[in-house]
Design a protein around this motif. Sequence first.
Motif, PDB file in Angstrom:
ATOM      1  N   GLN A 147       0.826  -1.188   0.000  1.00 50.52           N
ATOM      2  CA  GLN A 147       0.000   0.000   0.000  1.00 50.52           C
ATOM      3  C   GLN A 147       0.871   1.254   0.000  1.00 50.52           C
ATOM      4  O   GLN A 147       2.078   1.198   0.267  1.00 50.52           O
ATOM      5  CB  GLN A 147      -0.910   0.038   1.251  1.00 50.52           C
ATOM      6  CG  GLN A 147      -1.908  -1.104   1.351  1.00 50.52           C
ATOM      7  CD  GLN A 147      -2.679  -1.052   2.658  1.00 50.52           C
ATOM      8  OE1 GLN A 147      -2.122  -0.750   3.715  1.00 50.52           O
ATOM      9  NE2 GLN A 147      -3.970  -1.358   2.600  1.00 50.52           N
ATOM     10  N   VAL A 148       0.216   2.378  -0.304  1.00 51.04           N
ATOM     11  CA  VAL A 148       0.810   3.695  -0.095  1.00 51.04           C
ATOM     12  C   VAL A 148      -0.227   4.545   0.632  1.00 51.04           C
ATOM     13  O   VAL A 148      -1.429   4.280   0.572  1.00 51.04           O
ATOM     14  CB  VAL A 148       1.230   4.372  -1.413  1.00 51.04           C
ATOM     15  CG1 VAL A 148       2.345   3.602  -2.091  1.00 51.04           C
ATOM     16  CG2 VAL A 148       0.046   4.538  -2.340  1.00 51.04           C
ATOM     17  N   ALA A 149       0.251   5.577   1.318  1.00 51.51           N
ATOM     18  CA  ALA A 149      -0.635   6.486   2.048  1.00 51.51           C
ATOM     19  C   ALA A 149      -0.753   7.791   1.264  1.00 51.51           C
ATOM     20  O   ALA A 149       0.255   8.407   0.927  1.00 51.51           O
ATOM     21  CB  ALA A 149      -0.092   6.755   3.449  1.00 51.51           C
ATOM     22  N   THR A 150      -1.989   8.178   0.979  1.00 46.72           N
ATOM     23  CA  THR A 150      -2.248   9.452   0.333  1.00 46.72           C
ATOM     24  C   THR A 150      -2.986  10.363   1.312  1.00 46.72           C
ATOM     25  O   THR A 150      -3.457   9.909   2.366  1.00 46.72           O
ATOM     26  CB  THR A 150      -3.093   9.269  -0.939  1.00 46.72           C
ATOM     27  OG1 THR A 150      -4.365   8.684  -0.583  1.00 46.72           O
ATOM     28  CG2 THR A 150      -2.374   8.351  -1.931  1.00 46.72           C
ATOM     29  N   VAL A 151      -3.060  11.647   0.981  1.00 44.60           N
ATOM     30  CA  VAL A 151      -3.741  12.623   1.827  1.00 44.60           C
ATOM     31  C   VAL A 151      -4.955  13.153   1.080  1.00 44.60           C
ATOM     32  O   VAL A 151      -4.830  13.670  -0.044  1.00 44.60           O
ATOM     33  CB  VAL A 151      -2.793  13.777   2.208  1.00 44.60           C
ATOM     34  CG1 VAL A 151      -3.558  14.826   3.009  1.00 44.60           C
ATOM     35  CG2 VAL A 151      -1.623  13.247   3.017  1.00 44.60           C
ATOM     36  N   VAL A 152      -6.132  13.025   1.710  1.00 43.83           N
ATOM     37  CA  VAL A 152      -7.387  13.526   1.165  1.00 43.83           C
ATOM     38  C   VAL A 152      -8.087  14.333   2.252  1.00 43.83           C
ATOM     39  O   VAL A 152      -8.413  13.792   3.320  1.00 43.83           O
ATOM     40  CB  VAL A 152      -8.290  12.382   0.678  1.00 43.83           C
ATOM     41  CG1 VAL A 152      -9.606  12.931   0.142  1.00 43.83           C
ATOM     42  CG2 VAL A 152      -7.582  11.552  -0.379  1.00 43.83           C
ATOM     43  N   ASP A 153      -8.263  15.648   2.023  1.00 36.97           N
ATOM     44  CA  ASP A 153      -8.922  16.534   2.993  1.00 36.97           C
ATOM     45  C   ASP A 153      -8.229  16.487   4.354  1.00 36.97           C
ATOM     46  O   ASP A 153      -8.882  16.451   5.407  1.00 36.97           O
ATOM     47  CB  ASP A 153     -10.400  16.165   3.149  1.00 36.97           C
ATOM     48  CG  ASP A 153     -11.195  16.361   1.868  1.00 36.97           C
ATOM     49  OD1 ASP A 153     -10.796  17.243   1.080  1.00 36.97           O
ATOM     50  OD2 ASP A 153     -12.171  15.634   1.654  1.00 36.97           O
ATOM     51  N   GLY A 154      -6.916  16.499   4.339  1.00 30.01           N
ATOM     52  CA  GLY A 154      -6.164  16.550   5.587  1.00 30.01           C
ATOM     53  C   GLY A 154      -6.121  15.238   6.354  1.00 30.01           C
ATOM     54  O   GLY A 154      -5.641  15.216   7.484  1.00 30.01           O
TER      55      GLY A 154
END
Length: 399
Positions: free
Chosen positions: A329-336
Amino acid sequence: MSQTPPSRQSSSRISRGGAIVFVIVVLVIAAVVAMAGIFPRLRARTKLQDATNALAAPSVLVAKPQQGKPTEELVLPGNVFPYVDSPIYARTNGYLRKWYFDIGARVKKGQLLAEIESPEVDQQLAQAKADLLTAQTNAKYAQTTSTRYHDLLKSNAVSQQDTENFNTQASATSTQVQSALANVQRLEQLVSFEKIYAPFDGILTARNVDTGQLIDSGATKELFHLSAEQTLRVYVNVPQVYSVACKPGLAAQLTVPEYPGRKFPGKIVRTSKAIDPASRTLLVEVDVDNRAGDLVTGAYAQVHFKLSSPQPSLIIPVPALIFRAEGLQVATVVDGKAKLVPITIGRDDGRVVEVTQGLQPDDEVIQDPPDSVIDGEAVNVVRPQQQGPQTSQQQKGDE
């Protein structure tokens, strides 16, 4: 009974009304004073809570993935081998009389490399030739006798039994001639082995015998080692992820440390068409023209391939990957907030990886996520062009 005068009743009502107003005023003042003390505390508590949440949220560096290139250069180590490599042994016993070429010599096919003295084989050949002459003489005499008896049988001058005996003798002696001839040919071959010839054009890379040395036939003692170096074979182990792109006909370039900045052209001519289960690699052969003789066999080389990407891809750094039980997996940022996204990777050079599925070009990927990051967790976003962290609340305030 006496009655209260109207004037007293009126003054009594006024005094009670004033008391009520006074009480209301006091209550209002008390409420105002209480609210004036409570509201700042509530605001301070809210600010403290916001600050605590902001400090508790991890600060993460985010960046958008880079677009993969349509072609990629793959550099892999390779081992250089001659196109033909042959040890040369003796096929007859004797003593080495003379050798004609030493190591490093370029020889042509059919050139004489050395001579072996085998007097026993020479004598055996002379004896075999004498036996062949005897067998031929006996066969000629038997054939003449058989023919004579066959003619006499027509006039009944000889018996049928004697005629058949001489016919059988003629056939047997003819067979003896064939046997003696085969023996002569065998010994002639052994005598021809007294001279060692080059089986192909190449370079002598080893000479393991000297004049007068005892030679035994067979693979017990290598006399010379001959290598054909006009074309070199370079074997490369290609990782499985690149195996589909490495097909026969693909151009390649060879670099070696002794010629810095110089590249030798070559191409893939064949592959093993099987993945090695131990290393998960495909064995690839690259042929390189070496008629100039600049390259030597046994050398270590770097092989450069220009590979075309089969489909568009995105590139992210290796530290952005998250390895968990759910898969890669990877971690993304959505709305903080952090959002964990499963991905499928392609090529991996140890520094960056190619993502083939799971990401979009506009996704903001956390470059080095903490081990404790979870889906939906608030994070402080740091972008490369920013000087400090920015919380989601501050982002909304800026908007």
